[in-house]
Design a protein around this motif. Structure first.
Motif: not given
Length: 403
Positions: A145-151, A153-160, A176-178, A187-192
Motif C-alpha cells: 500500500t502507499a502508507p506501507g511503502i512509505v513506512s 522506505t521513507g519515500k512518498g509514493c502512489s499505489v493504484l 502517501a507522503a512522509p 515520524a509519520g505518514v500522511l495518506d489519502l
C-alpha cells in the motif's frame, strides 16, 4: 534469442496504468518475471519484500485494531505529531469535502493515529474496515500500500488499485507522503485513499504539500530552547509550506533544516550557523526581536529574506553561547516593498556588519587568539581566518601552523 516478454508492452495494447499494472501482476505473480517499466519500481520492490516475507496475494486481512494498551502508547508517543497535523488536517478536510477520499495519519510504523474525513463508501467496501484508529497499515499486515511503502522506505509514493499486493484491496487507490522529525527520522505518514473510480485529481501532489506543512510544524514543536529561522529567496513564500526552516541551538549550531532549507543552503546539519547562514548566533537572535522579513546573504552567495523566532521560554538568554556573550545588536527590519514578492532583496549590510563586529569583539576578548575566539563563537578557526583574509588581507595559516 531474448524473451520478448521481458520488456514493456507496446503502448498500443497497454495504454492505461490499469492495463499495465494488470500485465505486471500477471508477469510477477504467475510467471516470476520482473516487469520493469510497467509499474513504479517502489511497487515492484514492495511486492518482492512481501513475497520474501512469505505473504500471498489471497491472504485474509486482519481488520482488527491493535490492543488498547499498544494504541494508548502510540498516541502518547505521537502527541506532537498529532498536534502538528491538526491545523493542516482541518484544511485538508475542507478541501476534500466534495470527494470520496479518506484521510489517514499513521505513525512511522504504519499504525493509524488520526483519521480525517470519512469516505462515503458502501458498507461492504474495504476502506471503512481499514480506516479505524489503531489499524496497522504496514506491509507486514496489508502487503503493498502507499502508507506501507512509505513506512518501509521513507519515500512518498502512489499505489493504484491493482498495484496493491493483496487481492482484497485491489479496488483501493492511495497516495502517501512522509513526515520527518528534527533528527531526520520518519515520524509519520500522511495518506489519502479512495475506493472505486479513483481520485480524479493528482492526489500525491496534494498530500505531499500537506505533509510538508505538517513536517514544518512538527520541527518547530520539537525545537524547545532553539532559534527557528524561516527564510527563502522569495519573500512571498515565507509562512507557507514551501519556506525554508532551520533550528539553531544555544551553541550556535544548526541542529536541523527542513528539505527546502537544506537545498537552499547546500549545507548539512551540525555545522555552525555562521558557516550555514552567514551570521553568528547573537546576530540571528537580534532578528527575533524585530519584525521581519530581514535581508540575509548566505555563505553560498544567495540572497534571502528571513524571519526568526525564539522557541526558548526565557528568550535570548537561553541561546547565548559561553564564555563570550556580547549583547545582541538591534537590527532594523529590511525595507520590503508592499505587494511585491518578486522584488530583489537589498544587500544585507547590517547583518554583514553584525558578523564582522561579533568576530572583532571575540578577537578583542580573546587577546587576538583566533582559536580562543573561534571557541567562544562556536565556529571553526577557518571561518575567522576567511573573514580576516576577506576584510584585512590576512593570509590563512597552513594546517600545521599553531595559533
Amino acid at each position: 534469442m531474448p524473451n520478448p516478454r521481458t520488456g514493456p508492452p507496446a503502448q498500443l495494447f497497454f495504454s492505461t496504468p490499469e492495463q499495465r499494472a494488470a500485465l505486471a501482476r500477471e508477469r510477477f505473480f504467475e510467471e516470476g518475471d520482473q516487469p520493469t517499466g510497467l509499474v513504479n519500481d517502489a511497487v515492484l520492490q514492495s511486492w518482492s519484500r512481501c513475497n520474501a516475507a512469505g505473504k500471498r496475494t489471497g491472504d485474509r486481512i486482519t481488520a482488527e485494531p491493535v490492543s488498547s494498551l499498544r494504541l494508548d502508547a502510540a498516541l502518547r508517543h505521537s502527541r506532537l505529531l498529532r498536534a502538528a497535523a491538526s491545523p493542516g488536517l482541518s484544511r485538508l478536510e475542507t478541501a476534500l469535502a466534495g470527494t470520496a477520499s479518506q484521510i489517514l495519519l499513521t505513525n512511522a510504523q504504519g499504525m493509524i493515529i488520526c483519521i480525517g474525513q470519512r469516505s462515503p463508501c458502501a458498507a461492504e467496501s474495504a476502506l471503512p474496515a481499514l480506516a479505524r484508529l489503531g489499524m496497522d497499515l504496514s506491509e507486514s499486515t496489508l502487503g503493498t500500500t502507499a502508507p506501507g511503502i512509505v513506512s518501509a522506505t521513507g519515500k512518498g509514493c502512489s499505489v493504484l488499485a491493482n498495484e496493491h499486493f493483496n487481492e482484497a484491496i485491489l479496488g483501493v487507490q492511495c497516495a502517501a507522503a512522509p513526515i520527518h522529525d528534527v533528527e531526520g527520522r520518519l515520524a509519520g505518514v500522511l495518506d489519502l485513499s479512495v475506493e472505486g473510480r479513483g481520485f480524479g485529481f493528482d492526489a500525491y501532489t496534494l498530500i505531499a504539500s500537506y505533509a510538508r506543512d505538517i513536517e514544518n510544524r512538527l520541527l518547530q514543536l520539537q525545537s524547545d530552547d532553539m532559534l527557528v529561522l524561516a527564510f527563502h529567496a522569495d519573500a512571498g513564500l515565507l509562512g507557507t509550506p514551501l519556506e525554508a526552516l532551520a533550528g539553531i541551538d544555544g551553541q550556535g549550531t544548526v541542529r536541523w533544516t527542513n528539505g527546502t532549507g537544506a537545498r537552499l543552503t547546500g549545507a548539512e546539519r551540525g555545522l555552525p550557523a555562521l558557516d550555514v547562514l552567514g551570521c553568528p548566533l547573537h546576530a540571528l537572535v537580534a532578528l527575533a526581536r524585530h519584525p521581519g522579513p530581514h535581508a540575509l546573504r548566505l555563505p553560498n552567495g544567495l540572497a534571502v529574506w528571513c524571519s526568526a523566532r525564539l522557541q526558548a521560554p526565557d528568550g535570548a538568554a537561553a541561546l547565548t553561547p559561553a564564555p563570550f556573550a556580547p549583547p545582541a545588536q538591534v537590527l532594523p527590519p529590511a525595507a520590503l516593498p508592499e505587494q511585491d514578492s518578486t522584488a530583489q532583496p537589498a544587500t544585507p549590510l547590517t547583518l554583514e556588519q553584525a558578523q564582522a563586529e561579533s568576530i572583532a569583539r571575540a578577537l578583542e576578548s580573546a587577546g587576538g587568539k583566533v582559536a580562543r575566539a573561534a571557541r567562544a563563537l562556536g565556529v571553526s578557526r577557518g571561518v575567522i581566518y576567511r573573514h580576516l583574509q576577506r576584510n584585512q588581507g590576512v593570509p590563512a595559516p597552513s594546517s600545521g601552523t599553531p595559533t
